[in-house]
Write a protein that holds these residues in place. Structure first.
Motif, PDB file in Angstrom:
ATOM      1  N   MET A 167       0.837  -1.186   0.000  1.00  0.00           N
ATOM      2  CA  MET A 167       0.000   0.000   0.000  1.00  0.00           C
ATOM      3  C   MET A 167       0.883   1.250   0.000  1.00  0.00           C
ATOM      4  N   ALA A 168       0.515   2.209  -0.833  1.00  0.00           N
ATOM      5  CA  ALA A 168       1.316   3.425  -0.944  1.00  0.00           C
ATOM      6  C   ALA A 168       1.142   4.288   0.299  1.00  0.00           C
ATOM      7  N   GLN A 169       2.227   4.952   0.674  1.00  0.00           N
ATOM      8  CA  GLN A 169       2.184   5.806   1.846  1.00  0.00           C
ATOM      9  C   GLN A 169       1.451   7.098   1.511  1.00  0.00           C
ATOM     10  N   LYS A 170       0.516   7.502   2.360  1.00  0.00           N
ATOM     11  CA  LYS A 170      -0.257   8.720   2.126  1.00  0.00           C
ATOM     12  C   LYS A 170       0.572   9.928   2.549  1.00  0.00           C
ATOM     13  N   THR A 171       0.772  10.854   1.631  1.00  0.00           N
ATOM     14  CA  THR A 171       1.571  12.034   1.916  1.00  0.00           C
ATOM     15  C   THR A 171       0.665  13.227   2.153  1.00  0.00           C
ATOM     16  N   LYS A 172       1.151  14.192   2.898  1.00  0.00           N
ATOM     17  CA  LYS A 172       0.397  15.418   3.164  1.00  0.00           C
ATOM     18  C   LYS A 172       0.539  16.323   1.947  1.00  0.00           C
ATOM     19  N   LEU A 173      -0.587  16.715   1.371  1.00  0.00           N
ATOM     20  CA  LEU A 173      -0.572  17.551   0.177  1.00  0.00           C
ATOM     21  C   LEU A 173      -0.649  19.018   0.569  1.00  0.00           C
ATOM     22  N   LYS A 174       0.042  19.839  -0.182  1.00  0.00           N
ATOM     23  CA  LYS A 174       0.070  21.267   0.115  1.00  0.00           C
ATOM     24  C   LYS A 174      -0.968  22.046  -0.673  1.00  0.00           C
ATOM     25  N   ILE A 175      -1.695  21.359  -1.553  1.00  0.00           N
ATOM     26  CA  ILE A 175      -2.739  22.003  -2.353  1.00  0.00           C
ATOM     27  C   ILE A 175      -4.088  21.532  -1.841  1.00  0.00           C
ATOM     28  N   LYS A 176      -4.984  22.490  -1.638  1.00  0.00           N
ATOM     29  CA  LYS A 176      -6.303  22.184  -1.086  1.00  0.00           C
ATOM     30  C   LYS A 176      -7.388  22.589  -2.086  1.00  0.00           C
ATOM     31  N   LYS A 177      -8.603  22.091  -1.852  1.00  0.00           N
ATOM     32  CA  LYS A 177      -9.757  22.454  -2.670  1.00  0.00           C
ATOM     33  C   LYS A 177     -10.012  23.955  -2.528  1.00  0.00           C
ATOM     34  N   GLY A 178     -10.239  24.627  -3.645  1.00  0.00           N
ATOM     35  CA  GLY A 178     -10.508  26.064  -3.618  1.00  0.00           C
ATOM     36  C   GLY A 178      -9.286  26.923  -3.878  1.00  0.00           C
ATOM     37  N   ASP A 179      -8.082  26.329  -3.873  1.00  0.00           N
ATOM     38  CA  ASP A 179      -6.859  27.090  -4.153  1.00  0.00           C
ATOM     39  C   ASP A 179      -6.805  27.517  -5.617  1.00  0.00           C
ATOM     40  N   LEU A 180      -6.197  28.665  -5.864  1.00  0.00           N
ATOM     41  CA  LEU A 180      -5.925  29.091  -7.232  1.00  0.00           C
ATOM     42  C   LEU A 180      -4.547  28.555  -7.591  1.00  0.00           C
ATOM     43  N   VAL A 181      -4.476  27.720  -8.651  1.00  0.00           N
ATOM     44  CA  VAL A 181      -3.201  27.112  -9.044  1.00  0.00           C
ATOM     45  C   VAL A 181      -2.897  27.445 -10.499  1.00  0.00           C
ATOM     46  N   GLN A 182      -1.626  27.294 -10.851  1.00  0.00           N
ATOM     47  CA  GLN A 182      -1.176  27.534 -12.223  1.00  0.00           C
ATOM     48  C   GLN A 182      -0.436  26.302 -12.711  1.00  0.00           C
ATOM     49  N   VAL A 183      -0.671  25.929 -13.977  1.00  0.00           N
ATOM     50  CA  VAL A 183       0.021  24.793 -14.577  1.00  0.00           C
ATOM     51  C   VAL A 183       1.440  25.232 -14.904  1.00  0.00           C
ATOM     52  N   ILE A 184       2.437  24.469 -14.432  1.00  0.00           N
ATOM     53  CA  ILE A 184       3.831  24.874 -14.620  1.00  0.00           C
ATOM     54  C   ILE A 184       4.583  23.973 -15.587  1.00  0.00           C
ATOM     55  N   THR A 185       3.958  22.892 -16.051  1.00  0.00           N
ATOM     56  CA  THR A 185       4.622  22.001 -17.008  1.00  0.00           C
ATOM     57  C   THR A 185       3.677  21.667 -18.148  1.00  0.00           C
ATOM     58  N   GLY A 186       4.206  21.005 -19.162  1.00  0.00           N
ATOM     59  CA  GLY A 186       3.383  20.573 -20.289  1.00  0.00           C
ATOM     60  C   GLY A 186       3.582  21.462 -21.501  1.00  0.00           C
ATOM     61  N   ALA A 187       2.720  21.267 -22.488  1.00  0.00           N
ATOM     62  CA  ALA A 187       2.814  22.007 -23.740  1.00  0.00           C
ATOM     63  C   ALA A 187       2.392  23.457 -23.541  1.00  0.00           C
ATOM     64  N   LYS A 188       3.045  24.352 -24.285  1.00  0.00           N
ATOM     65  CA  LYS A 188       2.689  25.772 -24.220  1.00  0.00           C
ATOM     66  C   LYS A 188       1.299  25.990 -24.800  1.00  0.00           C
ATOM     67  N   GLN A 189       0.720  27.141 -24.471  1.00  0.00           N
ATOM     68  CA  GLN A 189      -0.636  27.431 -24.921  1.00  0.00           C
ATOM     69  C   GLN A 189      -0.705  27.594 -26.431  1.00  0.00           C
ATOM     70  N   ASP A 190       0.349  28.121 -27.069  1.00  0.00           N
ATOM     71  CA  ASP A 190       0.308  28.292 -28.524  1.00  0.00           C
ATOM     72  C   ASP A 190       0.406  26.953 -29.260  1.00  0.00           C
ATOM     73  N   ARG A 191       0.757  25.893 -28.540  1.00  0.00           N
ATOM     74  CA  ARG A 191       0.776  24.540 -29.125  1.00  0.00           C
ATOM     75  C   ARG A 191      -0.422  23.715 -28.662  1.00  0.00           C
ATOM     76  N   GLY A 192      -1.390  24.389 -28.059  1.00  0.00           N
ATOM     77  CA  GLY A 192      -2.608  23.702 -27.644  1.00  0.00           C
ATOM     78  C   GLY A 192      -2.561  23.130 -26.239  1.00  0.00           C
ATOM     79  N   GLY A 193      -1.527  23.473 -25.470  1.00  0.00           N
ATOM     80  CA  GLY A 193      -1.398  22.947 -24.109  1.00  0.00           C
ATOM     81  C   GLY A 193      -1.996  23.869 -23.073  1.00  0.00           C
ATOM     82  N   ASP A 194      -1.726  23.554 -21.817  1.00  0.00           N
ATOM     83  CA  ASP A 194      -2.303  24.315 -20.703  1.00  0.00           C
ATOM     84  C   ASP A 194      -1.266  25.038 -19.864  1.00  0.00           C
ATOM     85  N   ARG A 195       0.023  24.985 -20.240  1.00  0.00           N
ATOM     86  CA  ARG A 195       1.052  25.605 -19.405  1.00  0.00           C
ATOM     87  C   ARG A 195       0.804  27.102 -19.280  1.00  0.00           C
TER      88      ARG A 195
END
Length: 124
Positions: free
Chosen positions: A1-29
């Motif tokens: 069983m995987a160990q449950k870690t404490k997450l630093k992101i909660k429901k309702g937080d404003l977050v930004q995508v920091i990885t992945g394809a750029k927006q001009d290539r159709g991604g969400d970064r």
């Protein structure tokens, strides 16, 4: 069983995508959105307007007789390492830290941990 870690992101937080394809290539970064749901068992978050997929649902009928199904666009979960909490002051992604304070409630002193943005020190 995987160990449950404490997450630093909660429901309702404003977050930004920091990885992945750029927006001009159709991604969400670079896109920002509110966290709708957190899945701690898989370390994933559901973010409003991010990682939208087309889902094909089978056509059926609800109890009222209306037709359901067809093609709908829904958000899919994103791994928690691909998003960062947005600093309320600079509106840029930041890391999350904690500050401890002693608060007195009904005559008892309690130590509470308050989430703070590392870059500006503002409360989240």
């Amino acid at each position: 069983m995987a160990q449950k870690t404490k997450l630093k992101i909660k429901k309702g937080d404003l977050v930004q995508v920091i990885t992945g394809a750029k927006q001009d290539r159709g991604g969400d970064r670079g896109k920002q959105g509110k966290v709708l749901k957190v899945f701690p068992e898989t370390n994933r978050v559901l973010v409003e307007g991010i990682n939208r997929i087309t889902k094909h649902t089978k056509v059926g009928q609800s109890q009222r007789g209306t037709k359901t199904g067809g093609i709908e666009v829904v958000e899919a979960p994103v791994h928690i390492s691909n998003v960062a909490v947005v600093d309320p002051e600079t509106k840029k992604p930041t890391r999350v830290g904690y500050r401890t304070e002693t608060v007195e409630r009904d005559g008892r002193e309690r130590v509470v941990r308050i989430r703070v943005a590392k870059s500006s020190g503002k409360d989240l």
